[in-house]
Design an enzyme around this catalytic site. Structure first.
Site, mmCIF file in Angstrom:
data_model
loop_
_atom_site.group_PDB
_atom_site.id
_atom_site.type_symbol
_atom_site.label_atom_id
_atom_site.label_comp_id
_atom_site.label_asym_id
_atom_site.label_seq_id
_atom_site.Cartn_x
_atom_site.Cartn_y
_atom_site.Cartn_z
ATOM 1 N N GLU C 70 0.431 -0.790 0.107
ATOM 2 C CA GLU C 70 0.038 0.189 0.278
ATOM 3 C C GLU C 70 0.672 1.091 0.408
ATOM 4 O O GLU C 70 0.348 2.574 -0.641
ATOM 5 C CB GLU C 70 -1.067 -0.474 1.039
ATOM 6 N N HIS C 139 -10.457 -5.183 10.540
ATOM 7 C CA HIS C 139 -11.481 -5.771 9.074
ATOM 8 C C HIS C 139 -13.034 -4.105 9.601
ATOM 9 O O HIS C 139 -13.992 -4.307 8.614
ATOM 10 C CB HIS C 139 -11.595 -6.474 8.334
HETATM 11 C C1 LIG Z 1 -2.262 -4.647 4.542
HETATM 12 C C2 LIG Z 1 -3.191 -5.869 3.892
HETATM 13 N N1 LIG Z 1 -3.485 -5.634 2.821
HETATM 14 C C3 LIG Z 1 -4.022 -5.558 1.957
HETATM 15 C C4 LIG Z 1 -5.099 -7.136 2.800
HETATM 16 C C5 LIG Z 1 -6.347 -7.561 1.996
HETATM 17 N N2 LIG Z 1 -5.614 -9.227 1.928
HETATM 18 C C6 LIG Z 1 -5.890 -10.639 2.320
HETATM 19 S S1 LIG Z 1 -5.380 -12.195 2.185
HETATM 20 C C7 LIG Z 1 -5.096 -10.765 0.735
HETATM 21 C C8 LIG Z 1 -4.153 -11.646 -0.545
HETATM 22 C C9 LIG Z 1 -2.825 -12.215 0.509
HETATM 23 O O1 LIG Z 1 -2.247 -13.105 -0.612
HETATM 24 P P1 LIG Z 1 -1.183 -13.882 0.051
HETATM 25 O O2 LIG Z 1 -0.031 -13.688 0.937
HETATM 26 O O3 LIG Z 1 -0.549 -14.623 -0.711
HETATM 27 O O4 LIG Z 1 -1.332 -15.103 1.204
HETATM 28 P P2 LIG Z 1 -2.815 -17.107 0.633
HETATM 29 O O5 LIG Z 1 -4.502 -15.612 1.115
HETATM 30 O O6 LIG Z 1 -2.621 -16.976 -0.505
HETATM 31 O O7 LIG Z 1 -2.746 -17.116 1.675
HETATM 32 C C10 LIG Z 1 -5.511 -9.769 0.716
HETATM 33 C C11 LIG Z 1 -4.546 -8.543 -0.527
HETATM 34 C C12 LIG Z 1 -4.961 -6.660 3.993
HETATM 35 N N3 LIG Z 1 -5.421 -7.565 4.790
HETATM 36 N N4 LIG Z 1 -3.852 -6.372 4.618
#
Ligand SMILES: Cc1ncc(C[n+]2csc(CCOP(=O)(O)OP(=O)(O)O)c2C)c(N)n1
Ligand SMILES: Cc1ncc(C[n+]2csc(CCOP(=O)(O)OP(=O)(O)O)c2C)c(N)n1
Ligand SMILES: [Mg+2]
Ligand SMILES: [Mg+2]
Lengths: 336, 321, 336, 321
Positions: C70, C139
């Site tokens: 971000e 959230h």
């Molecule tokens: C700082 C932040 N940015 C965005 C999000 C929204 N978000 C939650 S999970 C996710 C994807 C995460 O992907 P990854 O790290 O590959 O983990 P996976 O879900 O594949 O286990 C996002 C963008 C968040 N929770 N926190």
């Protein structure tokens, strides 16, 4: 009692607690200074010398310099606190919160609640705040209202060397995350500070002047200005109570409400930006809970809704001073 | 493969527990009984269990939004977890945390985390505690491929290296961050980044418990010996959507079905241990049956458990205020 | 007038502005969805579908997915705004501000002042906020008071589909950095929304009910609850004015002060944490500037000073609702 | 070395302007005339000027707390800068910004920055504008060795790579971040990190204008050609303290004196161009004399300039409010 500076008082509090409890450690950018460098160790002791001398006494395991990565090391301090240490971490200027706030407000502050009470996070974050140093928009903010907004954080604003020591010892012994705001302009202020350890409980205001015509609530550096204003007012025949809440979270609402019940008039002096500020917070408290005592409008004395300007010519106009407090209090006594 | 039977049985039990747990949460979510955002770990079990198979009471892990598997692998009580996910008073966090905040510090589980990249800084702190108190403990941060791009994660690599902390960064690369492919979002490579920060690393087949176990062995040894952090790039897949409700239209035609068929970590484990004659199918079936029963009971208990009350709303904000 | 959801209203506003001005671009995590993936493009259109359909129409140059970083992409949006584009960047949940706040409050917000007026930063940051989704502590926060605190930012809180469209178009055409708060629980609310473009000026409150006994100021999702409360109060013979300020910065102080001058009673309804909140901010305004009109204490209706709990049983108690507003307003009418 | 005379004269003038500017600020600060935190760039001139010697009106730079050199190299008016540092109304930012916030967007100078790591995200945005509007512009972020550890910087590497932006990250490694040695604070290497994110990179002798110029040429060409970001690791030194008032006790005995003697970038430049017969000493001396006079005049103008007034306090917060 021995005279010490605000800086010395903080240093002494930390050093004493480090002697007392080996779980207390210190970390921050150049909190020693000189890591990996050819010259002096403890070369800085913090950017304005507050942690100077800790490194020689406690060594590199307890006084940790850090790379410039506030999220990583403030987060590490939170993680260390949750696993058994009692870290005192420095966020050099509170203005830098924007690169690491998540670790403070979503992690450390919420552990206990999110985890159903099964966490203690005895973390102290020391941070410098305030205008008056000609340090411009990104090194002069107050921002304690932002931290006060967050449930789970405690917020401390020492206004004098005596307060600084007692509140710091309390902060280190406290089992919740505490954000400890040090006003950069106060570091060289001197005052009576006992050599021995003592604590000042959180949530207990200090009445630095007592009077019956008007209540002045002020924070941090503004307490001194409020006292000056009270002394001026006295000469004009207006007697003011000055309340230094010392902590904004928890807040000693009772002291404020009791005083307003007596005086019927309230001035709040806050160096922070005016919107959603402590000035507003105290005004809310009183307008909601001591309304029937009020003889006059509440008056707030704050800077304008602008960033902190660099030029001394502007910064001096920006920061609220004794004259504006006197003006506000005087105007109120025309009512009721 | 030189592993004793108990170790193998425990590991399988742990993986199956995760799988059944997630499958049941998936089913119950569909019926509307489970509130909130729920991210399931099914498919990735070999990673959590392979890593945690080296960890003991000294050691601490930090998890992600996709935390159930890590919790179970580190020893959190599955029934208390289920209650938490149902928002019940008897939940591991009294119903205040929910799926994204399950934690049990007494088990060395520092919490799932709703913030992507939230865990790595915290785990540096747990590692600092272990190092400072000379417990010999290791601290493990699980991070997704998406989370590997977050500045907080990258800073933590450097801090762990500079402070020489006993940390393992486990990048669980399931190919996607929400709908975004890691092939697109990750500039360079995970191992290249580790090298860039002066950290040893390994690439690990996350479908194979034994591959994870072996790679972790080295990293844990390095950490306990005081030789600093390691990064493990674990490649695996998730079976369900990013969160419950995600239709996964971004995935390839038949991608999940094929992986389930060919690379399922439970199947790989079963094949390896039976082919090596270490365990036999009836034993493994027995574990599955036991686990199924236990998870069914956990769901029943969760549904029967009381809700938190008005008084609970305002407790646990501070130790003292 | 056609009925549309809050989600559609926002989508339509952005799409319309993108057609009108090629400098308007959109960016955020999965704002299209599916970057680099084998399946569908525009697979998500944002986590709750608000930007769905923009990618097929405007293509990858104008609808940019981002890595999860971000600071980098919100900062990039600020940098692009300062150099000639008009980005609409998404901070998925406002709870994530802690990993990128610096780029918002120290960079984008301060450019104009720090640079002596020689910068324009036409940046819109869209963000989701609020409780009610069982999304737990990280959230579900509101946090608009934190943004309102910062000089240089504009803060927008649409309470209905109609507001959402008009305020979004205004936000995109505005030359200052705007933080646009979308309440996640409102996305499926429907209301009358004209097909054509229209703007709602910032700093102009909307009076959703008019009455003479009590003024209720409410923000975002709370406006609906305030309206419900006003309707209930009416049946009890109490006539309430409900004010939706629509933007907290700038704030339409006049509308609030005028109404309190008439009613003499104020209830402020704020879903944010109570300390240093908008509830406090409005209380300050009125206690300072309309004191003489007040017939009763100011009442604020807010959640308690706790993180947002997960369990629906607790979250439903946490969020202020119509009953508490009715109770507060009724209590006030016993005064004066 | 194939450079035309005008280019060489301009480059030398620019470097000398920075040096004189900083030396004078140092002197005036000591007399108490200059308020606030001031970080001087003296010693590092070859970097700013070498990089900016490739940039034109399409191009944008983002600077750091140590920004005067970058400003001058990108064409900001030195007199207006001096006024700004003095907090005067005629300053480049009307006295509101001061040393740490000097900017001139009309010159493609996006601002010094009081936040370490503040610039790289912003410069990704300037690069995006250039790419989107197809201006051919390049965007350059100057970052210190200390700033190279900030998450915002590291994230920006990845974003620039993933979005394939015309960015150059110039890591000005002067060996220290405040009192902390980069040898200690930087895990791994700058080039290794670049490689980890899939970015080409070069190590550059920052005492040598021509080395910087040549390395930048490649990076600029890559960017303008649409081939994405580059990282330059420029090694150099600063002559003065971290900020004015710093006693520099952390530095080695005689370290600065030796570097001033042996590696001064102005001396290196002079030696190279005179040895190659491209310019002669009197010409270069002439430039120095002119510059000295200009900077003296700038100081005089700054001291004579009016202060901002009460009305100025509240303007420029918003375009419209
Ligand atoms: C700082 C932040 N940015 C965005 C999000 C929204 N978000 C939650 S999970 C996710 C994807 C995460 O992907 P990854 O790290 O590959 O983990 P996976 O879900 O594949 O286990 C996002 C963008 C968040 N929770 N926190
Ligand atoms: C986010 C943030 N953290 C810390 C600081 C305080 N600070 C200002 S300059 C500096 C050192 C920067 O070192 P480096 O990046 O190497 O640049 P140099 O000063 O050597 O040019 C620090 C720690 C800051 N301004 N911002
Ligand atoms: Mg993933
Ligand atoms: Mg440096």
């Amino acid at each position: 009692m021995p005279k010490k500076t605000y800086r010395q008082a903080i240093n002494e509090a930390i050093a004493g607690e480090m002697r007392r409890d080996h779980r207390v450690i210190v970390m921050g950018e150049d909190n020693a200074g000189g890591a990996g460098a050819p010259g002096e160790n403890d070369a800085w002791g913090g950017v304005l010398g507050v942690t100077k001398g800790l490194f020689p006494e406690f060594g590199p395991e307890r006084v940790l310099d850090t790379p410039i990565s506030e999220s990583a090391f403030i987060g590490a301090a939170a993680g260390a606190a949750a696993t058994g240490l009692r870290p005192v971490a420095e966020l050099m200027f509170v203005d830098f919160m924007g690169v690491c706030f998540d670790q403070i407000f979503n992690q450390a502050a919420k552990f206990r609640y999110m985890f159903g009470g099964h966490a203690v996070t005895p973390l102290v974050i020391r941070t410098m705040y305030g205008a008056g140093f000609r340090a411009a928009s990104q090194h002069s903010q107050c921002l304690y209202p932002v931290f006060t907004h967050i449930p789970g954080l405690k917020v401390v604003l020492p206004s004098s060397p005596y307060e600084a020591k007692g509140l710091m010892i309390q902060a280190i012994r406290d089992d919740d995350p505490v954000v400890f705001f040090e006003h950069k302009v106060l570091y060289d202020e001197t005052g009576d500070v006992p050599d021995e350890a003592y604590t000042i409980p959180f949530g207990e205001a200090n009445l630095t002047r007592e009077g019956k015509d008007v209540t002045i609530v002020a924070f941090g550096r503004m307490v001194g200005f409020a006292n000056q204003a009270a002394d001026t007012l006295k000469r004009d025949g207006i007697s003011a109570t000055v309340i230094d809440p010392r902590t904004t979270s928890p807040l000693d609402s009772e002291a404020i409400l009791d005083s307003v019940a007596e005086t019927g008039r309230l001035v709040v002096v806050d160096e922070a930006h005016p919107r959603c500020s402590m000035a507003a917070d105290i005004a809310r408290l009183v307008a909601e809970e001591a309304f029937s005592s009020l003889k006059a409008p509440i008056r707030t004395v704050t800077p304008p809704h602008t960033p902190v300007p660099f030029s001394p010519a502007l910064e001096d106009l920006y920061v609220p001073g004794p004259a504006r407090i006197v003006e506000a209090a005087t105007a109120l006594t025309k009512h009721g | 493969m030189q592993h004793n039977r108990d170790f193998l049985l425990d590991s399988y039990r742990s993986m199956v527990t995760i799988r059944r747990f997630e499958d049941r949460v998936h089913e119950e979510f569909a019926t509307g009984k489970i509130p909130g955002f729920v991210h399931l770990y099914a498919g990735e079990e070999a990673s959590a269990v392979g890593v945690c198979s080296h960890l003991d009471a000294r050691d601490v892990i930090a998890s992600t939004h996709r935390g159930h598997g890590h919790c179970i692998a580190k020893g959190c009580d599955a029934t208390a977890m289920m209650k938490e996910i149902y928002g019940r008073r008897g939940g591991l966090c009294g119903g205040k945390g929910g799926s994204m905040h399950i934690a049990d510090l007494s088990k060395g589980m520092m919490g799932a985390n709703g913030i992507v990249g939230g865990g790595p800084p915290l785990i540096c702190g747990a590692a600092l505690t272990a190092k400072y108190l000379k417990t010999g403990g290791v601290a493990v941060a699980f991070v997704g491929d998406g989370g590997s791009n977050q500045g907080t994660t990258l800073e933590s690599y450097n801090l762990a290296r500079v402070w020489n902390l006993p940390v393992i960064f486990v990048i669980e690369d399931n190919g996607y961050a929400e709908a975004t492919a890691s092939a697109w979002s990750v500039g360079g490579t995970q191992r290249g980044r580790a090298a860039g920060f002066g950290m040893p690393s390994a690439e690990v087949d996350g479908f194979d418990f034994f591959a994870v176990h072996d790679a972790t062995a080295e990293a844990v040894q390095r950490a306990r010996a005081g030789d600093g952090p390691t990064l493990l790039h674990v490649k695996l897949t998730r079976y369900y959507g990013h969160f419950e409700g995600d239709a996964m239209t971004y995935r390839g035609q038949g991608e999940v079905a094929r992986l389930r068929q060919e690379s399922d970590c439970l199947k790989v484990f079963r094949r390896k241990v039976t082919e090596a004659g270490l365990l036999d199918d009836p034993e493994l079936d027995g574990i599955e049956a036991e686990v199924t029963e236990a998870i069914d009971a956990a769901v029943r208990d969760a549904e029967a458990d009381a809700l938190p009350t008005a008084a609970d709303l305002v407790t646990n904000v501070y130790d003292r205020y």
